[in-house]
Structure formats: structure tokens, C-alpha cells
Design a protein around this motif. Structure first.
Motif, PDB file in Angstrom:
ATOM      1  N   ASN A 140       0.903  -1.215   0.177  1.00 15.12           N
ATOM      2  CA  ASN A 140       0.535   0.236   0.197  1.00 15.12           C
ATOM      3  C   ASN A 140       0.708   1.327   0.144  1.00 15.12           C
ATOM      4  N   LYS A 141       2.070   1.386   0.680  1.00 17.97           N
ATOM      5  CA  LYS A 141       2.728   2.427   0.810  1.00 17.97           C
ATOM      6  C   LYS A 141       3.429   3.123  -0.674  1.00 17.97           C
ATOM      7  N   LYS A 142       3.865   0.974  -1.045  1.00 20.89           N
ATOM      8  CA  LYS A 142       4.492   1.960  -2.444  1.00 20.89           C
ATOM      9  C   LYS A 142       3.987   2.251  -3.186  1.00 20.89           C
ATOM     10  N   ILE A 143       2.524   1.600  -3.329  1.00 22.45           N
ATOM     11  CA  ILE A 143       1.170   2.607  -4.252  1.00 22.45           C
ATOM     12  C   ILE A 143       1.107   3.789  -4.021  1.00 22.45           C
ATOM     13  N   LEU A 144       0.943   4.364  -2.882  1.00 23.65           N
ATOM     14  CA  LEU A 144       0.925   5.889  -2.323  1.00 23.65           C
ATOM     15  C   LEU A 144       1.645   6.245  -2.824  1.00 23.65           C
ATOM     16  N   THR A 203       4.151   5.062  -5.499  1.00 26.50           N
ATOM     17  CA  THR A 203       3.626   6.293  -6.677  1.00 26.50           C
ATOM     18  C   THR A 203       2.851   7.138  -6.795  1.00 26.50           C
ATOM     19  N   LEU A 204       2.056   7.111  -6.145  1.00 22.32           N
ATOM     20  CA  LEU A 204       1.020   8.117  -6.963  1.00 22.32           C
ATOM     21  C   LEU A 204       1.358   9.154  -6.518  1.00 22.32           C
ATOM     22  N   SER A 205       2.785   9.469  -5.311  1.00 19.64           N
ATOM     23  CA  SER A 205       2.463  10.612  -4.883  1.00 19.64           C
ATOM     24  C   SER A 205       3.124  11.705  -6.135  1.00 19.64           C
ATOM     25  N   ASP A 206       5.079  10.146  -6.863  1.00 16.53           N
ATOM     26  CA  ASP A 206       5.176  10.777  -6.905  1.00 16.53           C
ATOM     27  C   ASP A 206       4.994  11.503  -8.111  1.00 16.53           C
ATOM     28  N   TYR A 207       4.426  10.559  -8.575  1.00 13.87           N
ATOM     29  CA  TYR A 207       3.410  11.315  -9.967  1.00 13.87           C
ATOM     30  C   TYR A 207       2.470  12.496  -9.969  1.00 13.87           C
ATOM     31  N   ASN A 208       1.929  12.884  -9.156  1.00 16.98           N
ATOM     32  CA  ASN A 208       1.082  13.927  -8.678  1.00 16.98           C
ATOM     33  C   ASN A 208       2.490  15.751  -8.861  1.00 16.98           C
ATOM     34  N   ASN A 209       3.064  15.120  -8.219  1.00 22.95           N
ATOM     35  CA  ASN A 209       4.104  16.214  -8.188  1.00 22.95           C
ATOM     36  C   ASN A 209       4.961  16.056  -8.958  1.00 22.95           C
ATOM     37  N   SER A 210       4.922  15.164  -9.591  1.00 20.36           N
ATOM     38  CA  SER A 210       5.653  15.863 -11.401  1.00 20.36           C
ATOM     39  C   SER A 210       4.778  16.741 -11.575  1.00 20.36           C
ATOM     40  N   MET A 211       3.603  16.356 -11.838  1.00 19.40           N
ATOM     41  CA  MET A 211       2.235  16.675 -12.719  1.00 19.40           C
ATOM     42  C   MET A 211       2.123  18.399 -12.079  1.00 19.40           C
ATOM     43  N   GLU A 212       2.178  18.017 -10.955  1.00 11.89           N
ATOM     44  CA  GLU A 212       1.544  19.263 -10.246  1.00 11.89           C
ATOM     45  C   GLU A 212       2.296  20.557 -11.187  1.00 11.89           C
ATOM     46  N   GLN A 213       3.770  21.092 -11.902  1.00  9.70           N
ATOM     47  CA  GLN A 213       4.695  21.996 -12.101  1.00  9.70           C
ATOM     48  C   GLN A 213       4.072  21.786 -13.245  1.00  9.70           C
ATOM     49  N   ARG A 214       4.082  21.553 -14.024  1.00  7.89           N
ATOM     50  CA  ARG A 214       3.240  21.314 -15.654  1.00  7.89           C
ATOM     51  C   ARG A 214       2.306  21.499 -16.024  1.00  7.89           C
ATOM     52  N   GLU A 224      -8.886  -2.949   0.306  1.00  7.02           N
ATOM     53  CA  GLU A 224      -9.221  -2.097   1.003  1.00  7.02           C
ATOM     54  C   GLU A 224      -9.113  -0.903   0.325  1.00  7.02           C
ATOM     55  N   THR A 225      -9.536   0.375   1.100  1.00  2.00           N
ATOM     56  CA  THR A 225      -9.469   1.964   0.295  1.00  2.00           C
ATOM     57  C   THR A 225      -8.517   2.709   0.589  1.00  2.00           C
ATOM     58  N   LEU A 226      -7.650   3.257  -0.099  1.00  3.26           N
ATOM     59  CA  LEU A 226      -6.095   4.361  -0.302  1.00  3.26           C
ATOM     60  C   LEU A 226      -7.120   5.738  -0.317  1.00  3.26           C
ATOM     61  N   ASN A 227      -6.315   6.822   0.677  1.00  2.94           N
ATOM     62  CA  ASN A 227      -6.685   7.720   0.133  1.00  2.94           C
ATOM     63  C   ASN A 227      -5.579   8.343   0.302  1.00  2.94           C
ATOM     64  N   GLN A 228      -5.645   9.768  -0.728  1.00  3.04           N
ATOM     65  CA  GLN A 228      -4.595  10.871  -0.744  1.00  3.04           C
ATOM     66  C   GLN A 228      -4.249  11.819  -1.761  1.00  3.04           C
ATOM     67  N   ASP A 229      -4.093  13.322  -0.666  1.00  2.00           N
ATOM     68  CA  ASP A 229      -4.565  14.307  -1.239  1.00  2.00           C
ATOM     69  C   ASP A 229      -3.586  14.622  -2.185  1.00  2.00           C
ATOM     70  N   ALA A 230      -3.687  15.428  -2.985  1.00  2.00           N
ATOM     71  CA  ALA A 230      -2.897  16.232  -3.985  1.00  2.00           C
ATOM     72  C   ALA A 230      -3.469  17.390  -4.536  1.00  2.00           C
ATOM     73  N   THR A 231      -3.044  17.914  -5.576  1.00  2.00           N
ATOM     74  CA  THR A 231      -3.123  19.532  -5.975  1.00  2.00           C
ATOM     75  C   THR A 231      -3.294  18.971  -7.726  1.00  2.00           C
ATOM     76  N   ILE A 232      -3.855  19.453  -8.393  1.00  2.00           N
ATOM     77  CA  ILE A 232      -3.818  18.936  -9.598  1.00  2.00           C
ATOM     78  C   ILE A 232      -3.635  20.701 -10.804  1.00  2.00           C
ATOM     79  N   ASN A 233      -3.302  21.135 -10.883  1.00  2.00           N
ATOM     80  CA  ASN A 233      -3.399  22.411 -11.766  1.00  2.00           C
ATOM     81  C   ASN A 233      -4.032  22.431 -12.479  1.00  2.00           C
TER      82      ASN A 233
END
Length: 341
Positions: free
Chosen positions: A21-25, A27-38, A95-104
């Protein structure tokens, strides 16, 4: 012994599950962070990493009161600018996983650089720390700020002697103003209220509290139906002209690669909103339907000429004289008439 083995086995499964679960989150966090500025544009699809999608039974996005499993940037769901969302991932194990993110989200088309030429110059009272500026016929209506010197005044373009003026109490810091029919509306900076005047006499008619969602009063204009205000953020606030304490809608402002913060003085003209950015020598042309910046004026030259003695003497006045734009600023001694090419 069997109980110990069962507990050990359960612990291993739990640890394995937690690590997965940590790996999934992560991975998703790295993706979201890379896309936030772009950022994204409307119509783009979120390319969720394979390590996440392969382990997910479903993926949804929660935004405010809405939730969607459509991973396309849809204007029905997202707005321009930064969208604070939560990813809801139901993995195959249940299981259900939740993660906050910013989508620009940015505008699809680049802002057009709008060219112009200076057609005329008019005198402006350099004692006025201008916050609001608009023109009707040949009459300028101006709101001047700072405590102890705030006022609203009207004068003929080309002259500096006021036709009439109304001073505010010493604790008031006046901000943007707008003409709506036979009234003048004026915001205050941090006093949490606005004023309504008779347009002809500048006699104070009433006061109103600022809406709670507006942090401070900055710019103000009128589109023929609603008042539109700024508070130094990325947002345009559409206010009920009959009850300016009521926000009808809020629209964030963004260009092709930038969310524009510190929107300031406003003017509405021919279906577009024009706004300067505090402490920047630019004026934006904004589509009021969606907040997209469709054009940009660069007034670096005239701003530099007028801010040499004080960095706070910034560009902060927009009005229209026919199809030409009038531009001035805080404590400037000139008003420039600009022909748009």
C-alpha cells in the motif's frame, strides 16, 4: 505452536500489505508531484502509473462535494488553477487508500502578447494613491487609498481639479470602485466593508459588509449585470449588485502555463475583464466565462518611468476611452491613452 505460526503468518501478510500500500501511495505521490508544476489542460487524461492502476479495482477523485471516476480533466468538474483533490483507490484486496493532491489546470491556448502605442498623455494628481479608476464620457471616477487620505473623487480627463470628492474617515483604506447605473460602489482594503455613493454628487448612500470569502477588498468593476471583485488572490468574485455581500460565483484566473495570483484593479470592456497584477507591469485580458487569460499587455517601459522614486508607485489604473485604454498608477503624474493594435 500453531497459534504462534498463525500469528506470525498474519503479521507477515499485514506487513506485506502495508508495504504494498505504501508503494502504491508513494508511486502516486511521485506522479502527482511531477505533474503539479507541469499541469494539465482541459481534455487531458490523468496517466495513472501502471504500478497503481494494476493494483486498483477502481480509482476515483474527490473534489469538494463532487466525486468522479472519470480521470479526464473535465471543465464540469475542475476549474482553472489549482484544484485540491483526494484520490480514492480501492485496491483489489478490498482496502481503500486515500491521498491528497493538487491538480493544476491551465488554459489550452497561450496568451496573446497584445501590442499597443501611446496616443496621448493626460495629467494626473501625483498625490493620489490610486486604487480604483474608471471613465464615463469625459469624467474620471477615482478611488484613492491609504489611511488618513482615502477618498473618492471625480474630475474631467485632462484636468486635475476635482468636480467633487468625498473623503473617508481616517481609519479607512479605500480600494477599487465601479460605476453601476446611477451609483458608485467602492471597496475598502481591510475594513471589511464597502460604500455606495450617488454617482452625480458622490454623496454616501449606504454601506455593505464584504462577503466572508473575500479576504480583502482590492479591485472592482461592473459587467452590466454583476459587480466583479478581487482580493489579491487568483479569484474573480461575481457579486450581486443589489446585495454586494452576496457572492454569486467565483472564477479562478489562469493562462497557458501560469495561475495568476494578486489580481488587482479591474475594468470590464466589450465582453472581457482587464486586470493588472500587483507589483507587475502587466495587464491581463480575461475571458469572464471561464477565467482564461487570452491576452497580455506589457507596460514595463511606462511603469519603470513612474516607479523610479518609489517601488510602491505601481501600475494600478485601467479604464477605457472608446476603444482605447487609459493606464495610470499609484502616485503617477500621468494618465496614458493606449491604442490597441
Amino acid at each position: 505452536m500453531k497459534l504462534k505460526l498463525a500469528v506470525t503468518f498474519a503479521s507477515i501478510l499485514l506487513l506485506t500489505s502495508c508495504n504494498k500500500n505504501k508503494k502504491i501511495l508513494d508511486t502516486l505521490s511521485d506522479y502527482n508531484n511531477s505533474m503539479e508544476q507541469r499541469g494539465y489542460h482541459f481534455g487531458d487524461k490523468l496517466e495513472i502509473p501502471k504500478d497503481v492502476s494494476d493494483n486498483a479495482e477502481s480509482i476515483a477523485i474527490s473534489f469538494g462535494d463532487h466525486e468522479t471516476s472519470n480521470l479526464t480533466i473535465d471543465p464540469k468538474f475542475f476549474t482553472l488553477g489549482d484544484n485540491e483533490v483526494s484520490f480514492i483507490i480501492k485496491i483489489k484486496e478490498g482496502e481503500t487508500l486515500n491521498q491528497d493532491a493538487t491538480i493544476n489546470v491551465f488554459a489550452k491556448n497561450p496568451e496573446k502578447q497584445i501590442s499597443y502605442e501611446i496616443k496621448a498623455e493626460y495629467p494626473h494628481d501625483p498625490n493620489n494613491f490610486i486604487e480604483g479608476f474608471t471613465l464615463e464620457g469625459s469624467t474620471v471616477y477615482e478611488s484613492a487609498g491609504l489611511k488618513n487620505t482615502s477618498k473618492i473623487l471625480k474630475y474631467t480627463l485632462g484636468e486635475m481639479t476635482p468636480i467633487t470628492l468625498t473623503k473617508q474617515p481616517n481609519d479607512i483604506f479605500s480600494e477599487g470602485c465601479a460605476i453601476a447605473e446611477d451609483k458608485i460602489f467602492q471597496l475598502t482594503y481591510q475594513n471589511r466593508k464597502g460604500f455606495v455613493y450617488d454617482k452625480n454628487t458622490l454623496k454616501l448612500l449606504s454601506e455593505f459588509p464584504l462577503p466572508s470569502v473575500i479576504g480583502e477588498g482590492w479591485g472592482l468593476t461592473y459587467d452590466g449585470k454583476d459587480l466583479i471583485a478581487t482580493d489579491g488572490s487568483k479569484n474573480l468574485y461575481f457579486l450581486d449588485v443589489n446585495d454586494p455581500s452576496k457572492v454569486l460565483k467565483t472564477i479562478p484566473v489562469a493562462g497557458n502555463a501560469e495561475v495568476y495570483e494578486q489580481l488587482n484593479e479591474l475594468e470590464y470592456h466589450n465582453g472581457f475583464i482587464y486586470s493588472n497584477i500587483w507589483h507587475k507591469p502587466i495587464i491581463l485580458k480575461i475571458n469572464p466565462l471561464n477565467g482564461e487569460v487570452v491576452g497580455k499587455f506589457d507596460f514595463t517601459k511606462i511603469t519603470t518611468e513612474n516607479t523610479q522614486s518609489n517601488s510602491e508607485h505601481v501600475l494600478n489604473g485601467i479604464a477605457f476611452k472608446g476603444e482605447n485604454m487609459l493606464v495610470t498608477g499609484k502616485n503617477w503624474n500621468k494618465i496614458y491613452e493606449i491604442a490597441i493594435r
